[in-house]
Design a protein around this motif. Structure first.
Motif, PDB file in Angstrom:
ATOM      1  N   ARG A  96      -9.896  -4.355  -2.694  1.00  0.00           N
ATOM      2  CA  ARG A  96     -11.100  -3.985  -1.935  1.00  0.00           C
ATOM      3  C   ARG A  96     -11.066  -4.577  -0.535  1.00  0.00           C
ATOM      4  O   ARG A  96     -11.461  -3.926   0.446  1.00  0.00           O
ATOM      5  N   ARG A  97     -10.618  -5.830  -0.421  1.00  0.00           N
ATOM      6  CA  ARG A  97     -10.541  -6.480   0.893  1.00  0.00           C
ATOM      7  C   ARG A  97      -9.528  -5.778   1.797  1.00  0.00           C
ATOM      8  O   ARG A  97      -9.753  -5.618   3.000  1.00  0.00           O
ATOM      9  N   ALA A 100     -11.003  -2.327   2.924  1.00  0.00           N
ATOM     10  CA  ALA A 100     -12.069  -2.497   3.912  1.00  0.00           C
ATOM     11  C   ALA A 100     -11.536  -3.089   5.217  1.00  0.00           C
ATOM     12  O   ALA A 100     -11.859  -2.615   6.307  1.00  0.00           O
ATOM     13  N   ASN A 103      -8.995  -0.677   7.058  1.00  0.00           N
ATOM     14  CA  ASN A 103      -9.528   0.668   7.342  1.00  0.00           C
ATOM     15  C   ASN A 103      -8.766   1.799   6.651  1.00  0.00           C
ATOM     16  O   ASN A 103      -8.527   2.851   7.246  1.00  0.00           O
ATOM     17  N   ASP A 105      -8.659   4.897   4.246  1.00  0.00           N
ATOM     18  CA  ASP A 105      -9.618   5.906   3.805  1.00  0.00           C
ATOM     19  C   ASP A 105      -9.401   6.167   2.310  1.00  0.00           C
ATOM     20  O   ASP A 105      -9.028   7.257   1.887  1.00  0.00           O
ATOM     21  N   GLU A 107     -10.853   5.021  -1.784  1.00  0.00           N
ATOM     22  CA  GLU A 107     -11.859   4.396  -2.641  1.00  0.00           C
ATOM     23  C   GLU A 107     -11.152   3.590  -3.731  1.00  0.00           C
ATOM     24  O   GLU A 107     -10.221   4.075  -4.378  1.00  0.00           O
ATOM     25  N   ASP A 186     -17.228 -10.680  -5.437  1.00  0.00           N
ATOM     26  CA  ASP A 186     -16.951  -9.803  -4.299  1.00  0.00           C
ATOM     27  C   ASP A 186     -15.799 -10.278  -3.428  1.00  0.00           C
ATOM     28  O   ASP A 186     -15.109  -9.467  -2.815  1.00  0.00           O
ATOM     29  N   ASP A 187     -15.562 -11.606  -3.373  1.00  0.00           N
ATOM     30  CA  ASP A 187     -14.490 -12.083  -2.494  1.00  0.00           C
ATOM     31  C   ASP A 187     -13.579 -13.137  -3.129  1.00  0.00           C
ATOM     32  O   ASP A 187     -12.641 -13.605  -2.481  1.00  0.00           O
TER      33      ASP A 187
END
Length: 220
Positions: A96-97, A100, A103, A105, A107, A186-187
């Motif tokens: 996920r990191r 995001a 950048n 594109d 999911e 989350d991180d």
């Protein structure tokens, strides 16, 4: 080491994918993914802070390798969606990191951990367990369930929750505990106190004979 002993079952995996209706299998060789040019600098992707996490301290360089290969695969294939399993919780955080922060594109979809009937998380490494070790292995998940029960009962001390899980592992002399982690889901940052916003990922790693077992659960 752990990577060298990882089972490689490409033919079996390909057959399972074909049975599931997969149209294309991308399976490049290590040489294609990592062409070696003697004396030349080699690029890699490093996610700041991951080398300080408990899992990374036990596997130096592991997450740099994961970040690099995931980035390469995303660049080559440019998928709309990429799938990971919650069993490797920090890899999910890392993916996920990367998506995001760089950048992409794409999911990131995370599937639930798939377990054997006795609770042991399914893993290719499980084939290395002897019969006696296989019988003991579900204690890893039992330790996480005990931690979860204590959390549901109101315990918010990270030290107490870690001790709760550690006590379960200590009951099996063939197991050696590496760590119990309570981190932000989350991180991946290790938490010094609980009770704030956001889910908590409780993770555990043990050595059982020659096999390293990891597992995790999410605490609400």
């Amino acid at each position: 080491d752990d990577l060298a002993r990882y089972p490689r079952t490409l033919e079996e995996d390909a057959a399972k994918l074909a049975a599931a209706g997969v149209d294309l299998l991308f399976a490049p060789s290590a040489g294609e993914m990592y062409p070696e040019e003697e004396g030349s600098p080699q690029p890699f992707v490093d996610v700041s802070g991951f080398d300080l996490l408990p899992e990374a301290r036990h596997r130096p360089g592991h997450f740099r390798g994961v970040a690099t290969v995931v980035t390469k695969l995303l660049n080559i294939l440019q998928p709309s969606t990429v799938y990971f399993g919650q069993k490797d919780g920090l890899q999910c955080v890392l993916a996920r990191r990367l998506v995001a922060g760089l950048n992409f594109d794409t999911e990131v979809v995370v599937g639930d951990t798939v377990r054997e009937p006795d609770g042991l998380a399914m893993s290719s490494r499980n084939v290395h367990l002897s019969q006696e070790e296989r019988e003991a292995a579900p204690l890893v998940y039992t330790a996480l369930l005990k931690l979860t029960e204590a959390h549901k009962a109101g315990e918010r001390s990270p030290a107490a929750l870690r001790a709760c899980a550690a006590a379960v592992i200590a009951s099996e002399p063939r197991m050696a505990l590496e760590y119990v982690s309570l981190a932000a889901a989350d991180d991946g940052r290790e938490l010094e106190k609980l009770g704030g916003a956001g889910a908590v990922m409780a993770s555990i790693a043990v050595q059982l004979g020659e096999t390293r077992l990891i597992d995790n659960v999410l605490l609400p």
